[in-house]
Structure formats: structure tokens, C-alpha cells
Write a protein that holds these residues in place. Sequence first.
Motif, mmCIF file in Angstrom:
data_model
loop_
_atom_site.group_PDB
_atom_site.id
_atom_site.type_symbol
_atom_site.label_atom_id
_atom_site.label_comp_id
_atom_site.label_asym_id
_atom_site.label_seq_id
_atom_site.Cartn_x
_atom_site.Cartn_y
_atom_site.Cartn_z
ATOM 1 N N TRP A 385 1.644 -3.448 9.144
ATOM 2 C CA TRP A 385 1.375 -3.650 7.723
ATOM 3 C C TRP A 385 -0.093 -3.974 7.448
ATOM 4 N N ASN A 386 -0.933 -3.746 8.444
ATOM 5 C CA ASN A 386 -2.360 -4.016 8.284
ATOM 6 C C ASN A 386 -3.002 -2.870 7.503
ATOM 7 N N GLU A 387 -3.536 -3.185 6.332
ATOM 8 C CA GLU A 387 -4.145 -2.149 5.491
ATOM 9 C C GLU A 387 -5.324 -1.479 6.186
ATOM 10 N N ALA A 388 -5.984 -2.216 7.095
ATOM 11 C CA ALA A 388 -7.140 -1.659 7.785
ATOM 12 C C ALA A 388 -6.757 -0.512 8.714
ATOM 13 N N SER A 389 -5.474 -0.396 9.028
ATOM 14 C CA SER A 389 -5.029 0.685 9.912
ATOM 15 C C SER A 389 -4.917 2.012 9.180
ATOM 16 N N GLY A 390 -4.887 1.967 7.873
ATOM 17 C CA GLY A 390 -4.931 3.194 7.079
ATOM 18 C C GLY A 390 -3.697 4.064 7.199
ATOM 19 N N LEU A 391 -2.509 3.449 7.301
ATOM 20 C CA LEU A 391 -1.276 4.217 7.466
ATOM 21 C C LEU A 391 -0.676 4.605 6.120
ATOM 22 N N ASP A 392 0.067 5.690 6.127
ATOM 23 C CA ASP A 392 0.804 6.092 4.930
ATOM 24 C C ASP A 392 2.002 5.183 4.709
ATOM 25 N N TYR A 393 2.594 4.708 5.807
ATOM 26 C CA TYR A 393 3.709 3.753 5.748
ATOM 27 C C TYR A 393 3.720 3.008 7.076
#
Length: 617
Positions: A385-393
Motif C-alpha cells: 500500500w506504499n504510494e511510492a511503489s506506484g502500483l495500480d492496486y
Amino acid sequence: MKRLYIFLLVAVGLISCAKQQGDTLVLREATISSFPYHEGSVRIEKHQSVTDVAEWPGLKVVETYYVNLGAPVTVLGYRAQEHQVAATDTVLWTLQPSSTINRLDWVVPIKAGFQNDNYLGMNNSDYGGGIPVLDIWSREQGLAIGLFEPELHDISMPVQWTSTEQHVSMALSYTYPDPVLLQTGDTLKTFRTFEYQHTGDYFNALRMFAEYMSEKLGMQLPASEPEAFQPVWCAWGYERTFTIDEVVGTLDKVQELGFTWVDIDDGYQIAEGDWDTNERFPGGDKDMRRLTDEVHKRGMKAKLWWAPLAADPGTQCLKEHPEMMLLTANQTPEYITWWDSYYLSPVNPATKAYTQDLVHRFLDTWGFDGLKIDGQHLNCCLPDWNEASGLDYPQQSQEQLPSFFQAIYDTARALKPSAVVQICPCGCAVNYFLLPTFNQAVASDPMSSLQIRMKRKAYAAMAPQLAYYGDHIELSDGGDDYGTQIGIGAVIGTKFTYPKDNPNASASFLLTPEKEQLIRKWMAIYKEHNLSQGEYLNLYTWGYDYPEAHVIRQNDALYYAFYADEFDGEIELRGLDADKHYTAVEYTADEPKSYDIDGANPRLQVQFKRNLLLRVQ
């Protein structure tokens, strides 16, 4: 609003399976839920295709989707491929390919009261992942179910035998991370599933699965080169406080005994995450280079232990790049209990760059020839859930985990084309989707010789050209079961210390004259017959053929390995031509016996303890 858990029960025909005692097992036809589903204003219509695949008789591929023709509805999850196997008082066998802290056998008997969810997500802080194939078999026939998807999904594959109902149930079950709202007219597609009716044991189910994944989904199976089949000495006998002098002082004996690989294990680093050398290597890069130079000077190769994706609290790497941490839904780090570490996100750009720099340091600057990647935590991870990882989900962290290890493998092979990369998911049923990312499998901290053998059979089914390292001989039964490692075609290895132990180590692994004599004997056998590069033949059914048996074809001979605590009786040498005569030799015995074999009646009366290894030509 209506909340719905869709139960999709796929029907199969009746299958009779003759049991050894004459009992009959029946895979009973499952009930199909009534569709379209209609309750009040809720109306769900099911669409399903079932495809027979000519290349694999008995295989059916099932694709399903649902259309909401009524009022909006919330879907929590679904079950698919639900089957019931009539059990009466018969013992069945099953492949249970999930991972938990208990490090259980991958293959077990099913008895009254048996229950296992086989969840492929994270079951404990360190343990998760596995193989999306569930298999149950009798002596005559088996049924496997699973997923044909290009990445790991955290499904469950529950198995249960309730004595009151006298049957074993099996299914695929999936709960959505977040409930799915189906508006009127919306379509919900489920994962592509399969059922596979087969003979034999789990080997046949896994071989079909691997071939289908390769041919239909483009997942390339790994193949190893000659270096990966060479015997291994590991410095782990000296444990975490080993010194350069201890390792270098052992190398002449390691070379003399015929080992090719020297594995430098845990203990050189400042901490998990900070992979610079600690105070016992004050020269830093120069000290590590001196160590690998000493290995190379003796004509051997060096492999470095490493636990990527783990970083201890307070390490410099986390101070400089806190964004690398994998964060749970509560925005807290995922904790790796075994290492007392935080889990780094495998998909975070900073983690990837930091990891690539490490691979260059290990293989280029330090001069290592390969990597021993270790830790049960690397088999799976929580959603990120780390926004820095840049995942779509968030679940993409699990699905894209193999790409992290693929980058390591590709970089290592670019730096050194013959690099050997081993992944040891300690005690876990390997995450199937990691298979293309290494070229040496391992028994991964086996709890018994039995586990060494059952894991070998699984890897031989999934990746027949992949080298399989039997791990340290000290982890086998009695600490000396070379008969298991040799007979199944495993790469042999040890962690002996010489000429003395590290005084800080928790146990002694000192090379005694007796241990050295055993190594010399089995090393000569290993190199003469080269079974680790042979072809594994599945001629015996796990759980039903006694004694336990394995067969390797190498050059113009068949090598049979039989295992039991003690056996006195008749064995059958399967796979021989009925119109030929053969000679069988106990090729590992100090005083080998030979036997004349009639291919039309290939049976022998034998007595043995632990193992009987035969070369038949």
C-alpha cells in the motif's frame, strides 16, 4: 443491498479407482448451482466454456463469467472446481503446495479429520506462496485442479475429509480483497481454472501444469548449465561469526575432496539490508576480493549468500531510502520475523535500483560467480500500500514479485554468463512463478530425507532440466544420507568444518576421518555416474508403491533407488523391455552384488536397510 458469495460447482463424470485392498473410490459428480440465480430483484446469469485439450487427455480448461441482469449486488468471492472424492476407509494421497511456518511435507496422506485450506497468500509473517495445483490420487487414478493464470493469486485450495460424510472435498476458493459491486449489466470474470484426470501421482499433474503454462501462456521453464550440477561446500558450518582465515584454511581440503563450489554464507554483512562487510572484514571490498581470489586460485567457484528484500530496522539503507519499505493497509511495515527485518517492496523503483547495485558489487567488485538467495520471506509478500511503489492496486506486489528476481537473474547472467543463481525458499512450497528466475533449485532446509526426495520429484516434474541441489548432507537423516542425494539425482553438498570448528558455532560439523571417508566414497560415485544431469522417470506411484522408488535414466543405463527403513521382499524394476535381458548392479555397495534380470519378469528378492541403489543395463 444484497451481498453474494457465488458458488460455482463444476461437474465431472464418475471415475472409478481400484484400491489396493479392492475398495472402490468414486469421484462423485458435483452439483451445479442453479443459474441464472434469481432471488427477489437479484438475477445473475452464468456463462461458461469447458475446453478439452488434445495435448493432455483428461484436461479440461474452464473459463467463466457472470452477468448481472438484476439489481446491483455485492460479490464477496466465489468457489470453483468443487469435487467430492468418496473415501470410505481408504487412505488417499495429496499434493499440498502451500507454505506455512510449520514447513510441512508437500505430499501427505489424507486420513479422517484431514483439513487444509492451502491458502497461497501470506499464511504467517514470513511464509506464503506456493504452486496453484491441488492434486488427490489413489493407486489407479487422480484428480488435479488449479489455476491457469500468468501470475500468482492468493486463492485457497481447501481439502477436507469429514468422517461423518465419508468423502474428501476439494475446491478452489477466492475472496476478493475488496467486495466487488456489480451494477446492473456488469460482467464479472473469474480466474481460468482446470481439472485434470490422470493416472499416477503428483508428478503427472505438475508435469502437465508446467507444460501447459509454457506452451499456452509462454512461461519459459528453466534449464541449467553444467556449472549448476557441480558439488557444493558451504561455509555455513562456521555459522555467522566465520572468519576469512577459517574459510581459506578449509579450501585446500575442499578442493582435495572434489568440490567445485564454495558458498560463503550469512555473517559477512553489517545487517540485513546493509550488505557492506562488517568488522571481521576491515578491508571491505578488498577482503571479499581476497576471499574469492583464494577460491579461484584453487580452480573452484564462489557463491555468495544473500537475503534480498529484507532490511533491519535502523539500517543505513532505510535511513537513506525509507520509501523502499512495503507498507500494509495500515501504513505499517511488513515484518519478517525470522530476520527481525522489514520487507522491502519488490516493485518499488528505489528497491530495484538498490538491488541492481548490489548484484554488481557481489559479482563484479567482489568477484563472486553466483548467488545463494535465501529466506522463506522471498516466496511471497503482502499487498503493498506504499504510494511510492506506484502500483495500480496493492496486490500487484504479489503478482509482480517474480520480476524482481528475474532482474537479479538477468543482471547476474549479463555480468557472468555462467553465473549460478540459487533461490532457497526455506521450507516453503516454492512459488511456481519464481521458477524462471533461477538455475539451481534446492531442497531448502529439509526436515528429513523424505522431504529431499519428494521435493526432487516435484521439481523434476515442473522443470526437468533444472539442477536440484540436495542441500547440506547434514540436514538429511543421520546427517549422512548420501544414498538419498545420489539416488534421486541431486547435487551433493556439505558444510563441514576443517581443521577445527568455529568456537562460537552452535554445533560441531567437524570433518572427522569417518566423514571424510564417506565424502570420498560418494564423491567418486557422484562424478562417475553423473545422475544429477540424468532424466527423472516417473515409474512408481508415491504413497502406494513400497518400498518408495525413483528412477533416473542416464546414458545407456537406468538407475533405480529404493528407500525404506528396512525391507525384505520383492521389488519390481519397471520400465524395462520385455524382450531383453539385463544386468543389475548395486553400484554404491562396498561389496556390490549383481543380478540377471529378465525384462519380461523384472522382479528381485532383496534385503536392505535405508536404501538399495541399482544400475541396470
